[in-house]
Scaffold this active site. Structure first.
Site, mmCIF file in Angstrom:
data_model
loop_
_atom_site.group_PDB
_atom_site.id
_atom_site.type_symbol
_atom_site.label_atom_id
_atom_site.label_comp_id
_atom_site.label_asym_id
_atom_site.label_seq_id
_atom_site.Cartn_x
_atom_site.Cartn_y
_atom_site.Cartn_z
ATOM 1 C CB SER A 61 -0.911 -0.041 1.208
ATOM 2 O OG SER A 61 -0.080 0.344 2.452
ATOM 3 C CE LYS A 62 -2.397 6.798 -2.074
ATOM 4 N NZ LYS A 62 -3.348 7.966 -1.750
ATOM 5 N NE ARG A 63 0.519 0.641 5.900
ATOM 6 C CZ ARG A 63 1.232 -0.600 5.998
ATOM 7 N NH1 ARG A 63 2.221 -0.558 6.560
ATOM 8 N NH2 ARG A 63 0.689 -1.741 5.593
ATOM 9 C CG HIS A 64 4.539 -1.103 1.777
ATOM 10 N ND1 HIS A 64 3.219 -1.334 1.944
ATOM 11 C CD2 HIS A 64 5.165 -1.797 2.723
ATOM 12 C CE1 HIS A 64 2.946 -2.266 2.842
ATOM 13 N NE2 HIS A 64 4.185 -2.473 3.491
ATOM 14 N N GLY A 65 5.662 3.217 -0.002
ATOM 15 C CA GLY A 65 6.126 4.054 -0.999
ATOM 16 C C GLY A 65 5.097 3.880 -2.269
#
Ligand code: GLU
Length: 461
Positions: free
Chosen positions: A237-241
């Site tokens: 998800s966005k948390r990962h970049g």
């Protein structure tokens, strides 16, 4: 039988890498079998679907060069058809009008949750003979016993008990169709033979098969692809970049690198890492898709990107680089051709964003990095720079060899090491301390810019 695959994104955001991988698998399988690949935009959720997201999907598909043979079809343009099929099911007694109020359904849910049962519709309206009012949804009459089984092309045989499936709403009270129903009608009408999609849809599949059977349609074959994980083992998800395909473009990746990366993320052919498109079409098979989820690894993607920057046709890479130069507002008409830049910089950049940034000084005005200037250009180097300026001025042949000779001769005459001369010269003409070999740098800059910048640097001293 002609293979027909489809990619069916919901336009509720950008195209993310998981979706792109699904699209790639669908595209590859159609290519491999000389079948057909359809793009279908599942935009029935009018609240969450946006025209910008549709455009983002189309742009990403184009950038990845995943061309579709048919479509894009839009589900919002097919409402009449869904209504027609819902009517047919009603007429045949395979669907029914449900008049249950919100309150009744809420109470039912609470009761079931309290009893630790799985919340499901209890079939209250299933056998009603007479219409009750105008306020109703349409539910599919799911079989109450037996099982639904199918052979998933990736996971093997999957069996679901009909007891686990309740009577699904196929049309809401405002008449709009629901996801599971539109998919069924479309897959049927579009004669889809292979549904390749994310495994988040596995639980929808038995419901869709039941509806297809009720319509006397042969269900397609299904292949549910595992999700992509972040480095921490959680769903990517966005948390990962970056997760959006176009973000990868902005970050300077080549589409061929991203595709090569994505195909391997979940599919393998021995230990081979690098595949041309032609090879992929030849070697790809659904059987080679892994059951286990795969973790996204940016380092590997960067490695592949650099591989493709170095080995792809420089003309092609230059086209993509042009897009980045434009983003940086660099006027590339005022300087060397981008093909030459790619050839000179390929070894020096892992991404095209980096390459664009590192090639700024070839165009327009030079901007001096003050620190570099102070460190490398001092009074003692003036004679060398003057001599080089003079030597270069006389050159009629602005070639790498000729330029190199002038620099080497100057170094020898003044009894200086080549590096001692090259670095100040580099700073004088590029403004900073990193560039391709100095002779290549000067050739790319051209005689006029080189001399003008040398003059500027010397007057600045
Ligand atoms: N529209 C669905 C989604 O974006 C995919 C449906 C399907 O492939 O069957 O998740």
């Amino acid at each position: 039988m002609t293979v027909i695959t489809r990619f069916a994104p919901s336009p509720t955001g950008y195209l993310h890498v998981g979706g792109a991988r699904t699209a790639l698998y669908c595209w590859l399988y159609a290519q491999k079998t000389q079948g057909k690949f359809i793009l279908r935009i599942e935009d029935t959720d009018v609240e969450r679907s946006t025209p910008e997201s549709v455009q983002a999907i189309l742009d990403a598909m184009e950038w990845l060069d995943l061309h579709y043979d048919e479509g894009p079809y839009y589900q919002t343009k097919r409402f009449d058809r869904y209504r027609e099929v819902a009517e047919q099911l009603l007429k045949e007694g395979k669907a029914y009008r449900c008049y249950c109020s919100k309150e009744r359904l809420e109470n039912l849910r609470t009761e079931q949750t309290e009893k630790k049962e799985k919340p499901r519709y209890d079939g209250h309206c299933r056998d009603l003979k007479e219409p009750k009012s105008d306020a109703f949804v349409i539910r599919f009459k799911n079989p109450t016993d037996g099982v639904v089984e199918f052979d998933d092309l990736i996971r093997g045989k999957l069996v679901f008990s009909n007891k686990e499936l309740d009577d699904l709403i196929i049309a809401r009270s405002d008449g709009t169709p629901t996801y599971n129903f539109t998919v069924v009608v479309d897959d049927w009408d579009m004669k889809i033979t292979h549904v390749i999609r994310g495994d988040d849809h596995i639980n929808n599949t038995p419901r869709q098969i039941n509806i297809l059977r009720a319509l006397h349609a042969t269900p397609p074959l299904y292949a549910h692809v595992s999700m992509i994980l972040g480095a921490d083992g959680k769903r990517l998800s966005k948390r990962h970049g970056a997760v959006s395909v176009m973000q990868y473009r902005e970050d300077g990746f080549l589409p061929e690198a991203l595709l090569n990366y994505l195909v391997r993320l979940g599919w393998s052919y021995g230990d081979q890492e690098i595949f041309s498109r032609a090879e992929l079409i030849k070697l790809f098979d659904i059987k080679g898709i892994n059951k286990a989820p795969a973790a996204f690894n940016l380092e590997k993607l960067l490695w592949l990107n650099q591989h493709y920057i170095k080995t792809s046709d420089p003309e092609r890479v230059a086209k993509e680089l042009a897009w980045h130069m434009q983003r940086l507002n660099i006027d590339v008409t005022d300087g060397p051709s981008l093909v030459e830049i790619v050839k000179a910089q390929a070894e020096r950049a892992k991404t095209l964003a980096e390459m664009a940034e590192k090639s700024r000084y070839f165009y327009g005005e030079v901007h001096y990095n003050e620190e570099a200037f102070k460190k490398h250009i001092a009074a003692d180097i003036i004679p060398a720079l003057r001599a080089i300026e003079e030597g270069l001025e006389k050159l009629s042949d602005w070639s790498k060899e000729a330029v190199h000779q002038v620099i080497a001769d100057t170094a020898e005459k003044l009894d200086l090491k080549m590096g001692k001369v090259a670095q100040p010269l580099r700073v004088a003409v590029t403004g900073d301390i990193v560039s391709p070999p100095i002779d290549i740098t000067l050739v790319l800059l051209g005689k006029e810019k080189t001399l003008a910048r040398l003059t500027t640097a010397l007057t600045m001293l």
